[in-house]
Design an enzyme around this catalytic site. Structure first.
Site, PDB file in Angstrom:
ATOM      1  N   LYS A 147       8.112  12.664  -1.712  1.00 29.77           N
ATOM      2  CA  LYS A 147       9.264  13.294  -1.069  1.00 29.77           C
ATOM      3  C   LYS A 147       9.901  14.311  -2.002  1.00 29.77           C
ATOM      4  O   LYS A 147      10.145  15.461  -1.623  1.00 29.77           O
ATOM      5  CB  LYS A 147      10.273  12.211  -0.679  1.00 29.77           C
ATOM      6  CG  LYS A 147      11.240  12.645   0.394  1.00 29.77           C
ATOM      7  CD  LYS A 147      12.222  11.525   0.736  1.00 29.77           C
ATOM      8  CE  LYS A 147      11.535  10.412   1.516  1.00 29.77           C
ATOM      9  NZ  LYS A 147      12.346   9.203   1.589  1.00 29.77           N
ATOM     10  N   MET A 156      10.929   1.342   1.829  1.00 24.83           N
ATOM     11  CA  MET A 156      11.995   1.311   0.832  1.00 24.83           C
ATOM     12  C   MET A 156      13.253   1.879   1.453  1.00 24.83           C
ATOM     13  O   MET A 156      13.285   2.180   2.625  1.00 24.83           O
ATOM     14  CB  MET A 156      11.561   2.055  -0.405  1.00 24.83           C
ATOM     15  CG  MET A 156      10.532   1.248  -1.174  1.00 24.83           C
ATOM     16  SD  MET A 156       9.913   2.128  -2.542  1.00 24.83           S
ATOM     17  CE  MET A 156       9.391   3.610  -1.765  1.00 24.83           C
ATOM     18  N   ASN A 184     -25.601  -8.748  -3.644  1.00 21.70           N
ATOM     19  CA  ASN A 184     -24.853  -9.990  -3.431  1.00 21.70           C
ATOM     20  C   ASN A 184     -25.275 -11.025  -4.466  1.00 21.70           C
ATOM     21  O   ASN A 184     -24.455 -11.577  -5.188  1.00 21.70           O
ATOM     22  CB  ASN A 184     -25.106 -10.558  -2.032  1.00 21.70           C
ATOM     23  CG  ASN A 184     -24.614  -9.636  -0.940  1.00 21.70           C
ATOM     24  OD1 ASN A 184     -23.914  -8.673  -1.215  1.00 21.70           O
ATOM     25  ND2 ASN A 184     -24.977  -9.925   0.293  1.00 21.70           N
ATOM     26  N   ARG A 192       5.364  15.980   4.523  1.00 24.27           N
ATOM     27  CA  ARG A 192       4.297  15.235   3.854  1.00 24.27           C
ATOM     28  C   ARG A 192       3.048  15.339   4.713  1.00 24.27           C
ATOM     29  O   ARG A 192       3.133  15.639   5.910  1.00 24.27           O
ATOM     30  CB  ARG A 192       4.692  13.770   3.666  1.00 24.27           C
ATOM     31  CG  ARG A 192       4.872  13.040   4.978  1.00 24.27           C
ATOM     32  CD  ARG A 192       5.340  11.618   4.777  1.00 24.27           C
ATOM     33  NE  ARG A 192       5.784  11.067   6.051  1.00 24.27           N
ATOM     34  CZ  ARG A 192       6.664  10.096   6.184  1.00 24.27           C
ATOM     35  NH1 ARG A 192       7.237   9.572   5.138  1.00 24.27           N
ATOM     36  NH2 ARG A 192       6.997   9.641   7.371  1.00 24.27           N
ATOM     37  N   TYR A 212     -31.632   5.383  -1.092  1.00 27.59           N
ATOM     38  CA  TYR A 212     -30.937   5.066   0.153  1.00 27.59           C
ATOM     39  C   TYR A 212     -30.015   3.867  -0.032  1.00 27.59           C
ATOM     40  O   TYR A 212     -30.131   3.110  -1.001  1.00 27.59           O
ATOM     41  CB  TYR A 212     -31.934   4.784   1.287  1.00 27.59           C
ATOM     42  CG  TYR A 212     -32.716   3.500   1.111  1.00 27.59           C
ATOM     43  CD1 TYR A 212     -32.185   2.269   1.563  1.00 27.59           C
ATOM     44  CD2 TYR A 212     -33.959   3.490   0.509  1.00 27.59           C
ATOM     45  CE1 TYR A 212     -32.888   1.089   1.383  1.00 27.59           C
ATOM     46  CE2 TYR A 212     -34.667   2.314   0.328  1.00 27.59           C
ATOM     47  CZ  TYR A 212     -34.121   1.113   0.765  1.00 27.59           C
ATOM     48  OH  TYR A 212     -34.802  -0.053   0.588  1.00 27.59           O
ATOM     49  N   CYS A 255     -29.282  -3.238  -0.615  1.00 27.50           N
ATOM     50  CA  CYS A 255     -29.164  -3.874   0.695  1.00 27.50           C
ATOM     51  C   CYS A 255     -28.114  -4.979   0.719  1.00 27.50           C
ATOM     52  O   CYS A 255     -28.029  -5.737   1.668  1.00 27.50           O
ATOM     53  CB  CYS A 255     -30.516  -4.402   1.162  1.00 27.50           C
ATOM     54  SG  CYS A 255     -31.160  -5.696   0.103  1.00 27.50           S
ATOM     55  N   SER A 312     -35.304  -2.866  -4.105  1.00 30.62           N
ATOM     56  CA  SER A 312     -34.076  -2.861  -3.318  1.00 30.62           C
ATOM     57  C   SER A 312     -33.105  -3.798  -4.014  1.00 30.62           C
ATOM     58  O   SER A 312     -33.393  -4.982  -4.190  1.00 30.62           O
ATOM     59  CB  SER A 312     -34.353  -3.328  -1.892  1.00 30.62           C
ATOM     60  OG  SER A 312     -33.141  -3.364  -1.178  1.00 30.62           O
ATOM     61  N   ARG A 347      17.782   8.823  -1.504  1.00 30.38           N
ATOM     62  CA  ARG A 347      16.540   8.524  -0.780  1.00 30.38           C
ATOM     63  C   ARG A 347      15.421   8.084  -1.711  1.00 30.38           C
ATOM     64  O   ARG A 347      15.210   8.677  -2.752  1.00 30.38           O
ATOM     65  CB  ARG A 347      16.048   9.786  -0.042  1.00 30.38           C
ATOM     66  CG  ARG A 347      17.144  10.563   0.630  1.00 30.38           C
ATOM     67  CD  ARG A 347      16.643  11.905   1.145  1.00 30.38           C
ATOM     68  NE  ARG A 347      15.643  11.777   2.197  1.00 30.38           N
ATOM     69  CZ  ARG A 347      14.975  12.802   2.695  1.00 30.38           C
ATOM     70  NH1 ARG A 347      15.164  14.026   2.219  1.00 30.38           N
ATOM     71  NH2 ARG A 347      14.099  12.602   3.651  1.00 30.38           N
ATOM     72  N   HIS A 369       8.374   3.427  14.382  1.00 31.98           N
ATOM     73  CA  HIS A 369       7.728   2.665  13.310  1.00 31.98           C
ATOM     74  C   HIS A 369       6.374   2.100  13.754  1.00 31.98           C
ATOM     75  O   HIS A 369       5.365   2.241  13.066  1.00 31.98           O
ATOM     76  CB  HIS A 369       8.654   1.530  12.859  1.00 31.98           C
ATOM     77  CG  HIS A 369       8.052   0.658  11.805  1.00 31.98           C
ATOM     78  ND1 HIS A 369       7.477  -0.556  12.089  1.00 31.98           N
ATOM     79  CD2 HIS A 369       7.896   0.850  10.482  1.00 31.98           C
ATOM     80  CE1 HIS A 369       7.009  -1.073  10.971  1.00 31.98           C
ATOM     81  NE2 HIS A 369       7.257  -0.252   9.975  1.00 31.98           N
ATOM     82  N   GLY A 404       9.256   3.659   5.746  1.00 31.60           N
ATOM     83  CA  GLY A 404      10.282   2.676   6.040  1.00 31.60           C
ATOM     84  C   GLY A 404      10.274   1.466   5.137  1.00 31.60           C
ATOM     85  O   GLY A 404      11.016   0.520   5.355  1.00 31.60           O
TER      86      GLY A 404
HETATM   87  P1  ADP Z   1      12.066   7.431   4.793  1.00 35.44           P
HETATM   88  O1  ADP Z   1      11.288   7.640   3.551  1.00 35.44           O
HETATM   89  O2  ADP Z   1      12.142   6.038   5.219  1.00 35.44           O
HETATM   90  O3  ADP Z   1      11.648   8.398   5.859  1.00 35.44           O
HETATM   91  P2  ADP Z   1      14.242   9.187   4.185  1.00 35.44           P
HETATM   92  O4  ADP Z   1      14.683   9.273   2.778  1.00 35.44           O
HETATM   93  O5  ADP Z   1      13.377  10.276   4.681  1.00 35.44           O
HETATM   94  O6  ADP Z   1      13.584   7.789   4.426  1.00 35.44           O
HETATM   95  O7  ADP Z   1      15.560   9.119   5.037  1.00 35.44           O
HETATM   96  C1  ADP Z   1      15.581   8.711   6.348  1.00 35.44           C
HETATM   97  C2  ADP Z   1      16.276   9.714   7.209  1.00 35.44           C
HETATM   98  O8  ADP Z   1      17.578   9.979   6.739  1.00 35.44           O
HETATM   99  C3  ADP Z   1      15.621  11.062   7.241  1.00 35.44           C
HETATM  100  O9  ADP Z   1      14.664  11.113   8.234  1.00 35.44           O
HETATM  101  C4  ADP Z   1      16.729  11.990   7.571  1.00 35.44           C
HETATM  102  O10 ADP Z   1      16.847  12.136   8.960  1.00 35.44           O
HETATM  103  C5  ADP Z   1      17.944  11.289   7.028  1.00 35.44           C
HETATM  104  N1  ADP Z   1      18.379  11.983   5.824  1.00 35.44           N
HETATM  105  C6  ADP Z   1      17.966  11.787   4.569  1.00 35.44           C
HETATM  106  N2  ADP Z   1      18.570  12.655   3.717  1.00 35.44           N
HETATM  107  C7  ADP Z   1      19.389  13.405   4.456  1.00 35.44           C
HETATM  108  C8  ADP Z   1      20.279  14.482   4.170  1.00 35.44           C
HETATM  109  N3  ADP Z   1      20.417  14.952   2.938  1.00 35.44           N
HETATM  110  N4  ADP Z   1      20.964  15.011   5.184  1.00 35.44           N
HETATM  111  C9  ADP Z   1      20.797  14.526   6.431  1.00 35.44           C
HETATM  112  N5  ADP Z   1      19.996  13.534   6.780  1.00 35.44           N
HETATM  113  C10 ADP Z   1      19.293  12.963   5.807  1.00 35.44           C
HETATM  114 MG    MG Z   2      11.563  10.265   5.772  1.00 34.42          MG
END
Ligand code: ADP
Ligand code: MG
Ligand code: MG
Length: 902
Positions: free
Chosen positions: A27, A108, A796, A364, A879, A859, A792, A97, A482, A106
Site C-alpha cells: 500500500k 489487518m 516419494n 494494487r 520429462y 514420477c 525415473s 492504515r 470480502h 481485511g
Molecule cells: P484495507 O487494507 O483493509 O483495504 P485500507 O487501509 O485500504 O484497508 O482502508 C480501508 C478503507 O478506508 C479504504 O478503502 C478507504 O476507503 C478508507 N480510507 C483509508 N484511508 C483513507 C483516507 N486517507 N481518506 C479517506 N478514506 C480512507
Molecule cells: Mg484497502
C-alpha cells in the site's frame, strides 16, 4: 548511515516508490508511486515494516529517532495541506492504515478519522458547514478505534457477539429502529450527536477506559495497534494458509483523510481496471454515495455500479457514477488507463470523491480467478502491454486447476428447482450441505462432508471455514465484498449478494421465496452464473479446451518448455483424460492397482497362497489375460506415445485381508482353511514393510511374476501393433539399489519379451529401465545406467529413504515439524531440493556419464508440483510425470521454468 524509518508522500512527490514494497508494504509503496505519477493522492507518510519487526521483537519499543522522523513528516504533510493536526479551528485528520508486502485483504487494521476530539470537532463543523458529516466521522472513529486499539490490540478477547464494535453497532441499530431508519445515512446530525454520547458511555462501561480525547494519543495508539494487528489471530491464520512468512511485518501508512461522507456530492468506491471475474477488458467497479471506508466492502448498503457494464441485477435500477458524477468518473477512467499502462497489469483501486473532487487511496495488482488471469495475460500480450514471456509468467500454474474443475450438469440444471440468484463471484459448480458458521464448515469438512458456507456476509474471521467449504454463498455484499475477494483469490465457487435469502444463523435456517432450508440440506451452486438450486445436482468434468484464451496460452507455454509432460495413469480412462489435457505419454503405470479388481483379486490371492512355483504359475496364468487386456486398452489410448509400466511394487501382504471376518470370507471363497490364510498373513508380516520384501526384491524371489507381467505387456503391444497402433512400452523395475538386481530382472524381461515377439511374429520397440528411489541407486547411477535404458526418479520413496521418514507414519510428526519451522515445507509435496535434490543431480550426472543420452524423468508426487517442476527443468530431466488433472499445471510450470531460466 542512520536508518530511515519514515517515508513521505504527497504533492506530486514521494520518498518511496513501487520498488520499495518490502520496506513500505504494498500500500505504502504504491501510494508513493501514484504520488510520483502526479495522481491525486492525499498526502501522508509510511512507517516501515522494519519498525514493525523491531516493535514486535522488543515488546513494543520504537527504534530511536522514530518519533522525531514522524514529527518531521507530519509537518511536511501539514505544510502541503495548509492545515494542522489538532488545530481547533481547522483540523487535519488522518487515517492510520496497515499494509504488508503482499495484500492480506481485511486481515489487518485501519483506523479512520484520527484527530477528532472535543476541541477539534467545533472547528471542523464550522469549516465544513456540515455537522452531520462531522459526527458521522466521529462515531466511525470511536467504533474503529475502540475495536482496533482499545480491544484487539490490548489483547482483550470478548465473548462471541460481545465485541465492543458489535455492542456499538447494536446501539446504532437501536437508534435506527427507534427512528424507523433503514440506512446509516438516514440518521441526522442530532441523532449522531446523541449516538456519540451513547458510544462513549458504552466504551467506558465495557472497556473501563475513556475514549482518548487527545489527538497525539489517538495517533500513536492507532500506530501501535496497526503494528500489533500483524500478530492478530486473523492475520496469523491467513498467513498460514497463504504461506506468507511471519517476519515480513506490516508498514503503517498515516494519511490525510478525505471524506466520501460529506454529502450527496461525495462517495467512496472500489474498482478493477479489468473485470476480475472474466478478465474482460472493461472497467469494473462499485461505489456508495455519502459513505466512508469499508462501507462498500462490508455490504452495508447495495453498492451502485460505476458505469453501465458494471451494473448487476441488484444495482440495475440505481444510477451509475458515470451518470451521477460524470466529471470525477471520467477522471477515474483516465487514471485507470494510466495505472494499467504504468503497472502493466490489472489494478484493484480504491477511490474517494470529496465534494466532487477525486482522490486515489490505493492501487494494487488485483486478485483474479484462473479464467480471468488467463484471458488478461493473453489479451494484454496481444494489446502489446506485455511480452509472451510475461504472459506465460502471469498465470499461476495452480490457477489452471479452476478451469479443470467440474461444472453443474447443464441438463439437470435446467430441470432443477431454482432457489435464488445472486452475483457470480467465483466460477464453476459446487454441491454441498448447508452450514451457517465458519467453525461448522471446518468441523463438517474434517469429517469428510461437502459443505457450502451460507452467511449474510463474510468477514476475515471466517476464512478458515471459507477455505474448508466447497463454496460460499452470501445474502449481502457485491462483487468487491470480502467473500468475493477471498473466493476469487482461491478460485473457489462463490455467489454473493443473493438478496432472496433470509438467513437466521441462530435458528440454522434459510428462508427463500417461502421455502425453508436447514443445516445439512443439500444445495447446488452455479458460480459462473450466480444461480442457487435445491438438492444435490450432478457435476460434470470441465473441458478447458473450449476456452480460446487457455488454448492460446498453453500453445505459447508448450512452445517454450523443454520438459516433456507425462502422466501417471493405470487405466485407459485416466490415460485418455490426461491425453486430452496434453499428456505426452505415461510416466508411471502402476500395475498393483490392476490386481485389486473383483475379477482378479482372487487369482492374485491364489498366487500368494501358492506354496510352490507351479502353484504360482497356475494362478498367474489366470491373471495374464486380464493384465493383457489392461495394457491393450492403455496402449490404444496412448497411440503414438510412450508408456512406462512398473512391475509389481508393493509387499504381498497388502493383497491379503487383516481382519478376521474378511479372512473367513476369503477362506470360504477360495476353499481353504482360515488357518492357512492366517498362517500366510503371519509369514508375510514385516516389521518395516516399507523396507521389506517389495519392489524388484519380489521379482527376484518370484521371477515368474515379472515374467507374467512382461508377457502381458509385450503380448498386448504386439497385438495392438498388428492393428496399426504405434506402441512404445517401457518396462520399469522398481526399488533397485544395485546393478545386479536390475540385471537379474532385465534378463527375465528380455528373455520373456523376445520369446513373445518371436511367437507373435512382430517386433515392438521396448525399453527396460529402472526407478531411482533408493539412495544407493543414485550413488551408483553410473553402474546402474550401464544396464538401465532409462531412469525415473521415484521421489516419494527417495524422500522417505533419504530423510528416514516413513511415508505411512510421518503424518504424526510432520505437522509439528512444519509448525515449529523445522522443515520449510512438506517434503513429500515439495521436493527437498537441497537435500534429496543432491541425490537427483548426482543420479542424473553419473547416469549420463555411462549413457550420455539416458532418458530421465520423475514420477513421484513432485512431478505435479510447480516448484519441484522448476527444479526438474534446471537439473536437465527429460520429462515429469503427474496425475492427469495436474498435466496442464505441469505444462505451464515447465514453461515458466524455461522462461525464468533463459
Ligand atoms: P484495507 O487494507 O483493509 O483495504 P485500507 O487501509 O485500504 O484497508 O482502508 C480501508 C478503507 O478506508 C479504504 O478503502 C478507504 O476507503 C478508507 N480510507 C483509508 N484511508 C483513507 C483516507 N486517507 N481518506 C479517506 N478514506 C480512507
Ligand atoms: Mg484497502
Ligand atoms: Mg517407490
Amino acid at each position: 548511515m542512520a536508518e530511515k524509518w519514515v517515508y513521505f508522500f504527497g504533492g506530486g512527490r514521494a520518498e518511496g516508490s513501487a520498488k520499495m514494497r518490502e520496506l513500505l508494504g504494498g500500500k505504502g509503496a504504491n501510494l508513493a508511486e501514484m504520488s510520483r505519477l502526479g495522481i491525486s493522492v492525499p498526502s501522508g507518510f509510511t512507517i516501515t515494516t522494519e519498525v514493525c519487526m523491531r516493535f514486535m521483537n522488543t515488546g513494543g519499543k520504537y527504534p530511536q529517532g522514530l518519533r522525531k522522523e514522524v514529527g518531521t513528516a507530519l509537518k511536511k504533510v501539514e505544510n502541503i495541506m495548509g492545515i494542522r493536526f489538532g488545530d481547533p479551528q481547522n483540523p487535519l485528520l488522518f487515517s492510520v492504515r496497515s499494509g504488508a508486502r503482499t495484500s492480506m485483504p481485511g486481515m489487518m487494521e485501519t483506523v479512520l478519522n484520527i484527530g477528532l476530539t472535543e476541541s477539534t470537532i467545533p472547528g471542523l463543523v464550522s469549516k465544513s458547514g456540515n455537522e452531520r458529516f462531522v459526527y458521522d466521522a466521529y462515531r466511525r472513529l470511536i467504533m474503529m478505534y475502540c475495536d482496533v486499539v482499545m480491544e484487539k490490540a490490548a489483547g482483550i478477547e470478548p465473548k462471541e457477539g460481545q465485541g465492543i464494535r458489535q455492542q456499538l453497532e447494536r446501539e446504532m441499530r437501536k437508534m435506527k429502529d427507534a427512528k424507523g431508519a433503514q440506512f446509516d445515512t438516514d440518521l441526522d446530525a442530532s441523532d449522531l450527536k446523541k449516538l456519540v454520547g451513547i458510544f462513549k458511555k458504552k466504551v467506558k462501561q465495557v472497556l473501563k477506559k475513556d475514549f482518548p480525547d487527545d489527538v497525539n494519543d489517538q495517533l500513536w495508539g492507532a500506530i501501535a495497534a496497526v503494528f500489533r494487528s500483524w500478530n492478530g489471530r486473523r492475520a496469523v491464520a491467513y498467513r498460514k494458509i497463504e504461506g506468507i512468512p511471519d517476519d515480513w511485518g506490516t508498514a503503517v501508512n498515516v494519511q490525510t483523510m478525505v471524506f466520501g461522507n460529506m454529502g450527496e456530492n461525495s462517495a467512496t468506491g472500489v474498482a478493477f481496471t479489468r473485470d476480475p471475474a472474466t478478465g474482460e477488458n472493461r472497467f469494473y467497479g462499485e461505489f456508495l454515495v455519502n459513505a466512508q471506508g469499508e462501507d462498500v466492502v462490508a455490504g452495508i448498503r447495495t453498492p451502485q455500479a460505476i458505469n453501465k457494464v458494471s451494473k448487476t441485477k441488484a444495482s440495475m435500477h440505481l444510477p451509475s457514477l458515470e451518470e451521477l458524477m460524470p466529471k470525477p468518473y471520467h477522471q477515474l477512467a483516465k487514471i485507470r488507463a494510466e495505472l494499467e499502462k504504468h503497472y502493466r497489469d490489472m489494478q484493484d483501486i480504491e477511490f474517494t470523491i470529496q465534494d466532487g473532487k477525486l482522490f486515489m487511496l490505493q492501487t494494487r495488482t488485483g486478485k483474479r480467478n484462473g479464467a480471468a488471469a488467463i484471458r488478461m495475460a493473453v489479451e494484454m500480450c496481444k494489446e502489446g502491454l506485455i511480452s509472451k514471456k510475461e504472459a506465460i509468467l502471469r498465470v499461476k500454474p495452480e490457477q489452471l486447476d479452476e478451469l479443470l474443475h467440474p461444472l453443474l450438469d447443464p441438463k439437470s440444471e435446467k430441470a432443477a428447482e431454482r432457489l435464488a440468484e445472486g452475483l457470480p463471484a467465483g466460477p464453476g459448480g459446487a454441491v454441498g450441505q448447508i452450514v451457517f458458521t465458519a467453525d461448522e464448515a471446518q468441523d463438517w469438512a474434517k469429517k469428510g462432508k461437502e459443505v457450502i458456507l451460507v452467511r449474510d456476509e463474510t468477514s476475515p474471521e471466517d476464512v478458515h471455514g471459507m477455505r474448508a467449504a466447497r463454496a460460499i454463498l452470501t445474502a449481502k455484499g457485491g462483487m468487491t465484498s470480502h467473500a468475493a475477494l477471498v473466493a476469487r483469490g482461491w478460485g473457489k465457487c462463490c455467489i454473493v449478494g443473493c438478496g432472496g435469502l433470509h438467513i437466521s444463523a441462530s435458528k440454522k435456517l434459510v428462508s427463500v421465496d417461502g421455502k425453508k432450508l436447514r443445516e445439512g440440506d443439500w444445495i447446488s451452486l452455479n458460480g459462473t452464473k450466480g444461480v442457487v438450486y435445491k438438492d444435490k445436482l450432478p457435476l460434470l468434468p470441465a473441458d478447458p479446451a473450449k476456452n480460446v484464451y487457455y488454448k492460446k496460452l498453453m500453445a505459447w507455454a508448450d512452445n517454450r518448455r523443454k520438459l516433456g509432460i507425462r502422466t501417471n495413469a493405470d487405466n485407459p480412462q485416466d490415460a485418455k483424460t490426461a491425453r486430452s489435457f496434453g499428456a505426452e505419454g505415461i510416466g508411471l503405470c502402476r500395475t498393483e492397482h490392476m490386481f485389486f479388481g473383483p475379477d482378479r483379486l482372487t487369482a492374485m490371492r491364489q498366487m500368494i497362497l501358492a506354496d510352490d512355483t507351479a502353484g504360482r504359475k497356475k494362478a498367474l496364468k489366470k491373471l495374464l489375460p486380464l493384465q493383457r487386456r489392461d495394457f491393450t486398452g492403455i496402449f490404444k489410448a496412448m497411440d503414438g506415445l510412450p508408456v512406462t509400466i512398473r512391475t509389481l511394487d508393493p509387499p504381498l501382504h497388502e493383497f491379503l485381508p487383516n481382519d478376521k471376518a474378511s479372512q473367513m470370507e476369503m477362506a470360504k471363497q477360495m476353499n481353504v482353511t482360515v488357518d492357512a490364510i492366517k498362517a500366510k498373513v503371519q509369514s508375510l508380516h514385516e516389521l518395516n514393510p516399507m523396507l521389506g520384501h517389495r519392489g524388484c526384491r519380489l521379482g527376484i524371489t518370484y521371477p515368474e511374476i515379472t515374467a507374467m507381467q512382461v508377457q502381458a505387456i509385450i503380448e498386448a503391444a504386439c497385438k495392438v501393433a498388428k492393428q496399426g497402433v504405434k506402441v512404445y512400452p517401457e518396462i520399469m523395475i522398481p526399488l533397485v539399489g544395485t546393478e545386479p538386481e536390475l540385471e537379474n530382472q532385465r534378463q527375465v524381461a528380455v528373455e520373456t519379451a523376445e520369446a513373445v515377439m518371436k511367437k507373435q511374429g512382430v517386433r515392438v520397440k521396448y525399453l527396460v529401465g529402472t526407478m531411482i528411489e533408493i539412495p544407493r541407486a543414485a550413488l551408483m547411477a553410473d553402474r546402474i545406467a550401464e544396464v538401465a535404458e532409462f531412469f525415473s526418479f521415484g521421489t516419494n520413496d527417495l524422500t522417505q529413504m533419504t530423510f528416514g521418514y516413513s511415508r505411512d507414519d510421518a503424518g504424526k510428526f510432520l505437522p509439528d515439524y512444519l509448525a515449529k519451522k523445522i522443515l520449510p515445507s512438506e517434503p513429500f509435496q515439495t521436493l527437498d531440493q537441497e537435500g534429496v535434490g543432491q541425490l537427483v543431480v548426482m543420479g542424473i550426472e553419473r547416469g549420463r556419464k555411462s549413457r550420455p543420452n539416458l532418458k530421465v524423468g520423475i514420477c513421484g508426487e513432485h512431478g505435479g508440483d510447480p516448484d519441484s517442476i522448476g527444479f526438474c527443468h534446471r537439473v536437465g530431466m527429460n520429462y515429469v510425470s503427474c496425475s492427469p488433472f495436474r498435466v496442464p499445471i505441469a505444462r505451464l510450470a515447465a514453461a515458466q521454468a524455461a522462461v525464468a531460466n533463459g
